[in-house]
Motif scaffolding. Structure first.
Motif, short mmCIF file in Angstrom:
data_model
loop_
_atom_site.label_atom_id
_atom_site.label_comp_id
_atom_site.label_asym_id
_atom_site.label_seq_id
_atom_site.Cartn_x
_atom_site.Cartn_y
_atom_site.Cartn_z
N GLY A 305 0.81 -1.20 0.00
CA GLY A 305 0.00 0.00 0.00
C GLY A 305 0.84 1.25 0.00
O GLY A 305 2.08 1.20 0.02
N ASP A 306 0.17 2.40 -0.01
CA ASP A 306 0.88 3.67 -0.03
C ASP A 306 0.75 4.42 1.30
O ASP A 306 0.96 5.62 1.37
CB ASP A 306 0.38 4.55 -1.18
CG ASP A 306 -1.12 4.79 -1.12
OD1 ASP A 306 -1.75 4.33 -0.14
OD2 ASP A 306 -1.66 5.43 -2.04
N LYS A 327 4.57 2.07 -1.09
CA LYS A 327 4.67 2.81 -2.35
C LYS A 327 4.49 4.30 -2.09
O LYS A 327 3.57 4.72 -1.39
CB LYS A 327 3.61 2.33 -3.34
CG LYS A 327 3.71 0.84 -3.65
CD LYS A 327 2.58 0.39 -4.55
CE LYS A 327 2.68 -1.11 -4.83
NZ LYS A 327 1.58 -1.59 -5.69
N GLU A 328 5.40 5.10 -2.65
CA GLU A 328 5.31 6.55 -2.63
C GLU A 328 5.26 7.09 -1.20
O GLU A 328 5.58 6.42 -0.24
CB GLU A 328 4.10 7.03 -3.44
CG GLU A 328 4.14 6.59 -4.89
CD GLU A 328 2.93 7.07 -5.67
OE1 GLU A 328 2.00 7.61 -5.05
OE2 GLU A 328 2.95 6.93 -6.89
N GLY A 329 4.86 8.35 -1.08
CA GLY A 329 4.69 8.97 0.22
C GLY A 329 5.99 9.41 0.86
O GLY A 329 7.08 9.10 0.40
N ILE A 352 10.49 -0.57 -0.26
CA ILE A 352 9.95 0.78 -0.41
C ILE A 352 10.04 1.18 -1.87
O ILE A 352 11.12 1.32 -2.43
CB ILE A 352 10.73 1.78 0.47
CG1 ILE A 352 10.61 1.35 1.95
CG2 ILE A 352 10.18 3.18 0.28
CD1 ILE A 352 11.46 2.16 2.87
N ASP A 353 8.89 1.32 -2.49
CA ASP A 353 8.82 1.64 -3.91
C ASP A 353 8.67 3.15 -4.07
O ASP A 353 7.58 3.70 -4.16
CB ASP A 353 7.63 0.91 -4.54
CG ASP A 353 7.57 1.10 -6.05
OD1 ASP A 353 8.47 1.75 -6.59
OD2 ASP A 353 6.62 0.58 -6.67
N HIS A 354 9.81 3.85 -4.08
CA HIS A 354 9.79 5.30 -4.18
C HIS A 354 11.12 5.76 -4.77
O HIS A 354 12.18 5.45 -4.25
CB HIS A 354 9.57 5.92 -2.81
CG HIS A 354 9.35 7.41 -2.86
ND1 HIS A 354 8.36 7.99 -3.64
CD2 HIS A 354 9.99 8.42 -2.24
CE1 HIS A 354 8.42 9.30 -3.48
NE2 HIS A 354 9.40 9.60 -2.63
N VAL A 377 15.83 -4.72 3.82
CA VAL A 377 15.25 -3.51 3.29
C VAL A 377 15.66 -3.37 1.84
O VAL A 377 16.84 -3.50 1.50
CB VAL A 377 15.73 -2.27 4.07
CG1 VAL A 377 15.16 -1.00 3.44
CG2 VAL A 377 15.29 -2.36 5.53
N GLU A 378 14.67 -3.13 0.98
CA GLU A 378 14.97 -2.88 -0.43
C GLU A 378 14.37 -1.56 -0.80
O GLU A 378 13.33 -1.14 -0.32
CB GLU A 378 14.35 -3.98 -1.31
CG GLU A 378 14.95 -5.36 -1.09
CD GLU A 378 14.33 -6.36 -2.04
OE1 GLU A 378 14.14 -6.00 -3.22
OE2 GLU A 378 14.04 -7.47 -1.61
N SER A 379 15.05 -0.85 -1.69
CA SER A 379 14.54 0.41 -2.19
C SER A 379 14.51 0.35 -3.71
O SER A 379 15.51 0.03 -4.33
CB SER A 379 15.45 1.57 -1.75
OG SER A 379 14.95 2.80 -2.24
N LEU A 380 13.34 0.61 -4.28
CA LEU A 380 13.18 0.50 -5.73
C LEU A 380 13.23 1.87 -6.36
O LEU A 380 12.69 2.82 -5.82
CB LEU A 380 11.84 -0.17 -6.04
CG LEU A 380 11.64 -1.57 -5.46
CD1 LEU A 380 10.29 -2.11 -5.90
CD2 LEU A 380 12.75 -2.50 -5.87
#
Length: 380
Positions: A305-306, A327-329, A352-354, A377-380
């Motif tokens: 979710g965001d 996602k985002e935020g 974290i998709d940001h 922790v992954e960051s996309l």
């Protein structure tokens, strides 16, 4: 010794039962005794695509075969028909179905009907004779309209155990008549159906597996009330769900909610002693909710979710996993700490998709709540 030729006929038919229609026909070259066995096997699959768009040959094959089964009083357990119709053939198709389905009625347990329209987007009415097949246990229909005229005959399908409705035009009163008249249903799939706005399962006391998928383009989401204690799996996508107060979910082991906008606060009032997998994906109903999940045997929890949901768990499980994909935020980082604390007894995977977030933004080395559990922790 030719052991194939010496097999009893009922054994040969059972072998062919597990083959496709094409492979069953090919067995006719095995020996003389197998030359016509495929013509008597207890299941038939007629898919128009396998006739290379020769519709007349396809219709003739279906008609001839079913008539032969009827004339010879051959037992038929499964019948699968997939056919496409043109703009001017809808009435003819319904007429053929009304002729063919009674020919399968003696002892048939599984019926799968699919009609695809080549030109018109409309639905063809499901012939009433479908519900006059008393032996039917598994019914799957695709691309049909289930008219309210079918209501008087639905009661005859009292042995139905599996119901699969896909891209079907069906109104609430027709659906309710099915559930009230077929109390033995154990598995139900409602996928991309039109006009259906309310689903209740209070009459389905043997329902074990429930799947619902609506459309994200619908102006009004379908309202779903499910609470039989027999439920083992629930999967709802694009629907609004509520659970009856005092419901018993002691058998539920899998709960998947995706794109559910209704409030999920009521989940805190239930106990889930058998729940092993829990998924919340893009559920807007979690925004204003503070949820406590009593699931002592949870093995896997997934959230996408965001925003950061307020969720806590009561569990006695020593090893379980949490998969969090955000996602985002930006400001929701302030709430991330609380979520991770609530999952501290599990092995946490955080994505974290940001585009603007870098891995170093989150304190991984000294998080203070991982209790020696792996924390990724992954960051996309």
């Amino acid at each position: 010794m030719d052991r194939i030729s010496d097999l009893p006929k009922d054994i040969s038919q059972r072998i062919l039962y597990f083959l496709s229609q094409e492979d069953a026909v090919r067995t006719s070259v095995l020996s003389k005794s197998w030359r016509d066995i495929w013509c008597t096997r207890p299941n038939l699959d007629f898919i128009e695509d396998s006739f290379h768009r020769n519709k007349q040959q396809f219709l003739s094959a279906v008609d001839t075969t079913l008539q032969r089964y009827c004339d010879q009083r051959l037992s038929l357990e499964k019948f699968h028909l997939s056919i496409s119709v043109g703009r001017y053939l809808e009435r003819e198709s319904v007429s053929l179905l009304e002729k063919w389905i009674p020919l399968t009625a003696t002892g048939v347990k599984e019926l799968r009907l699919s009609i695809r329209s080549e030109y018109a987007p409309g639905f063809i009415e499901l012939p009433l004779v479908v519900f006059e097949t008393e032996s039917l246990q598994h019914l799957r229909v695709e691309k049909f309209r289930m008219n309210r005229d079918a209501i008087p005959t639905i009661v005859l399908s009292k042995h139905l155990k599996k119901l699969h409705l896909q891209d079907v035009y069906i109104e609430d009163n027709v659906f309710q008549k099915i559930t009230s008249s077929c109390p033995l249903i154990e598995a139900m799939v409602v996928d991309s159906c039109r006009r259906l706005k309310n689903i209740r399962s209070d009459n389905l006391r043997r329902l074990k597996n429930f799947f619902f998928k609506g459309s994200k383009y619908d102006d009004e989401s379908c309202s779903i009330e499910i609470y039989p204690p027999s439920l083992e799996t629930i999967e709802i996508i694009y629907g609004n769900v509520s659970f009856h107060k005092g419901a018993d979910f002691h058998n539920l082991n899998y709960l998947h909610l995706s794109d559910v906008k209704s409030s999920l606060d009521h989940l805190s009032s239930f106990k889930f002693p058998s729940l092993e997998r829990l998924n919340f994906l893009e559920c807007g109903g979690l925004k204003e909710s503070d949820i406590f999940i009593d699931a002592p045997n949870i093995l896997y929890f997934k959230y996408e979710g965001d925003f950061i949901p307020s969720i806590s768990f009561a569990t006695t499980t020593t090893e379980w996993k949490s998969d969090i994909q955000l996602k985002e935020g930006s400001l929701w980082f302030l709430n991330l700490n609380e979520l991770l604390k609530s999952l501290s007894q599990s092995e946490i995977s955080l994505i974290i998709d940001h585009a603007d977030v870098n891995q170093e933004n989150i304190p991984v080395q000294d998080n203070g709540y991982n209790n020696n559990k792996p924390f990724a922790v992954e960051s996309l």
